[in-house]
Design a protein around this motif. Structure first.
Motif, short mmCIF file in Angstrom:
data_model
loop_
_atom_site.label_atom_id
_atom_site.label_comp_id
_atom_site.label_asym_id
_atom_site.label_seq_id
_atom_site.Cartn_x
_atom_site.Cartn_y
_atom_site.Cartn_z
N TRP A 7 2.74 -35.42 84.02
CA TRP A 7 2.77 -36.55 84.95
C TRP A 7 3.42 -36.13 86.27
O TRP A 7 2.90 -36.41 87.35
CB TRP A 7 3.50 -37.73 84.32
N LYS A 8 4.53 -35.44 86.15
CA LYS A 8 5.24 -34.99 87.36
C LYS A 8 4.38 -34.01 88.16
O LYS A 8 4.27 -34.10 89.38
CB LYS A 8 6.57 -34.34 86.98
N LYS A 9 3.75 -33.08 87.46
CA LYS A 9 2.91 -32.08 88.11
C LYS A 9 1.71 -32.72 88.82
O LYS A 9 1.29 -32.26 89.87
CB LYS A 9 2.42 -31.07 87.06
N SER A 10 1.19 -33.82 88.26
CA SER A 10 0.02 -34.49 88.84
C SER A 10 0.33 -35.15 90.18
O SER A 10 -0.56 -35.34 91.00
CB SER A 10 -0.52 -35.55 87.87
N PHE A 12 1.13 -38.24 90.41
CA PHE A 12 0.87 -39.67 90.29
C PHE A 12 2.18 -40.44 90.22
O PHE A 12 3.19 -39.93 89.72
CB PHE A 12 0.02 -40.00 89.06
N ILE A 13 2.14 -41.66 90.70
CA ILE A 13 3.32 -42.53 90.67
C ILE A 13 2.98 -43.74 89.81
O ILE A 13 1.86 -44.24 89.84
CB ILE A 13 3.70 -42.97 92.10
N GLY A 14 3.94 -44.23 89.08
CA GLY A 14 3.72 -45.41 88.26
C GLY A 14 3.98 -45.12 86.80
O GLY A 14 4.69 -44.18 86.46
N THR A 15 3.34 -45.91 85.96
CA THR A 15 3.58 -45.79 84.52
C THR A 15 2.33 -45.28 83.82
O THR A 15 1.22 -45.34 84.36
CB THR A 15 3.98 -47.15 83.92
N TYR A 16 2.52 -44.82 82.59
CA TYR A 16 1.42 -44.32 81.78
C TYR A 16 1.79 -44.48 80.32
O TYR A 16 2.95 -44.66 79.97
CB TYR A 16 1.14 -42.84 82.09
N GLU A 17 0.78 -44.42 79.48
CA GLU A 17 0.96 -44.34 78.03
C GLU A 17 0.52 -42.95 77.61
O GLU A 17 -0.43 -42.40 78.17
CB GLU A 17 0.09 -45.38 77.31
N ALA A 18 1.17 -42.38 76.63
CA ALA A 18 0.76 -41.09 76.08
C ALA A 18 0.31 -41.30 74.64
O ALA A 18 1.02 -41.95 73.87
CB ALA A 18 1.91 -40.08 76.15
N ASP A 59 -5.19 -48.66 84.28
CA ASP A 59 -4.14 -48.05 83.46
C ASP A 59 -4.33 -46.54 83.40
O ASP A 59 -5.46 -46.04 83.36
CB ASP A 59 -4.18 -48.56 82.01
N TYR A 60 -3.21 -45.81 83.38
CA TYR A 60 -3.23 -44.36 83.20
C TYR A 60 -2.74 -44.02 81.80
O TYR A 60 -1.82 -44.65 81.29
CB TYR A 60 -2.32 -43.67 84.22
N SER A 61 -3.37 -43.00 81.21
CA SER A 61 -2.95 -42.50 79.91
C SER A 61 -2.93 -40.99 79.94
O SER A 61 -3.77 -40.36 80.60
CB SER A 61 -3.93 -42.94 78.81
N ILE A 62 -1.99 -40.42 79.22
CA ILE A 62 -1.97 -38.98 79.02
C ILE A 62 -2.47 -38.72 77.61
O ILE A 62 -1.95 -39.28 76.64
CB ILE A 62 -0.56 -38.40 79.23
N CYS A 72 -4.53 -33.93 79.41
CA CYS A 72 -5.06 -34.43 80.67
C CYS A 72 -4.59 -35.86 80.90
O CYS A 72 -4.01 -36.49 80.01
CB CYS A 72 -6.58 -34.36 80.70
N ILE A 73 -4.87 -36.35 82.10
CA ILE A 73 -4.57 -37.74 82.46
C ILE A 73 -5.89 -38.45 82.69
O ILE A 73 -6.76 -37.95 83.42
CB ILE A 73 -3.70 -37.82 83.73
N ILE A 74 -6.04 -39.60 82.05
CA ILE A 74 -7.24 -40.43 82.26
C ILE A 74 -6.84 -41.75 82.91
O ILE A 74 -5.68 -42.17 82.80
CB ILE A 74 -8.01 -40.69 80.95
N LYS A 75 -7.81 -42.37 83.55
CA LYS A 75 -7.63 -43.70 84.13
C LYS A 75 -8.67 -44.63 83.52
O LYS A 75 -9.86 -44.30 83.48
CB LYS A 75 -7.80 -43.64 85.65
#
Length: 140
Positions: A7-10, A12-18, A59-62, A72-75
């Protein structure tokens, strides 16, 4: 790599679920990475029992592999609740599994949902509600 590191490397700002995919997390994460799998589904009752919010567009998910490593990160582009017997061929194709037909999807998901619901003392039938989600990979 951990979820937090990805998440940090991407940037992106905000929240996500993994989370990882149910029965075959490595295989399904690989299909996502290849751009073949762009949808998923889960049992609606599990969201209710676990008091979890339903996924929604934006929503973002890892996605994690079987070792809980971030892949990866999906939206989420679209999310909706429908009955199992109303899931479309289009959705089955987007799930990217097997031969991508609705027949294959139904066969695999009847087993998967039956097991998932049994773990919380619920039963599966053709009218069971499912949460269908479509997504795109935002970061690898």
């Amino acid at each position: 790599m951990t979820s937090e590191e990805l998440w940090k490397k991407s940037g992106f700002i905000g929240t996500y679920e993994a989370w990882s995919f149910g029965e075959a997390p490595d295989e399904l994460a690989d299909l996502v990475m290849q751009g073949i799998k762009t949808a998923t589904c889960s049992a609606y009752d599990l969201y209710l029992i676990n008091n979890e919010p339903l996924p929604k567009a934006g929503d973002y998910s890892i996605i994690l592999n079987s070792n809980e490593e971030a892949v990866c990160i999906i939206k989420t582009l679209k999310a909706y609740v429908t009955e199992f017997n109303q899931v479309s061929q289009e959705h089955a194709f987007k799930e990217g599994e097997g031969d991508r037909t609705l027949d294959y999807w139904r066969k695999v998901h009847i087993r998967f949902l039956t097991n998932e619901l049994a773990s919380v003392n619920k039963t599966f039938d053709e009218n069971t509600k499912v949460v269908c989600e479509e997504f795109e990979v935002m970061y690898r």
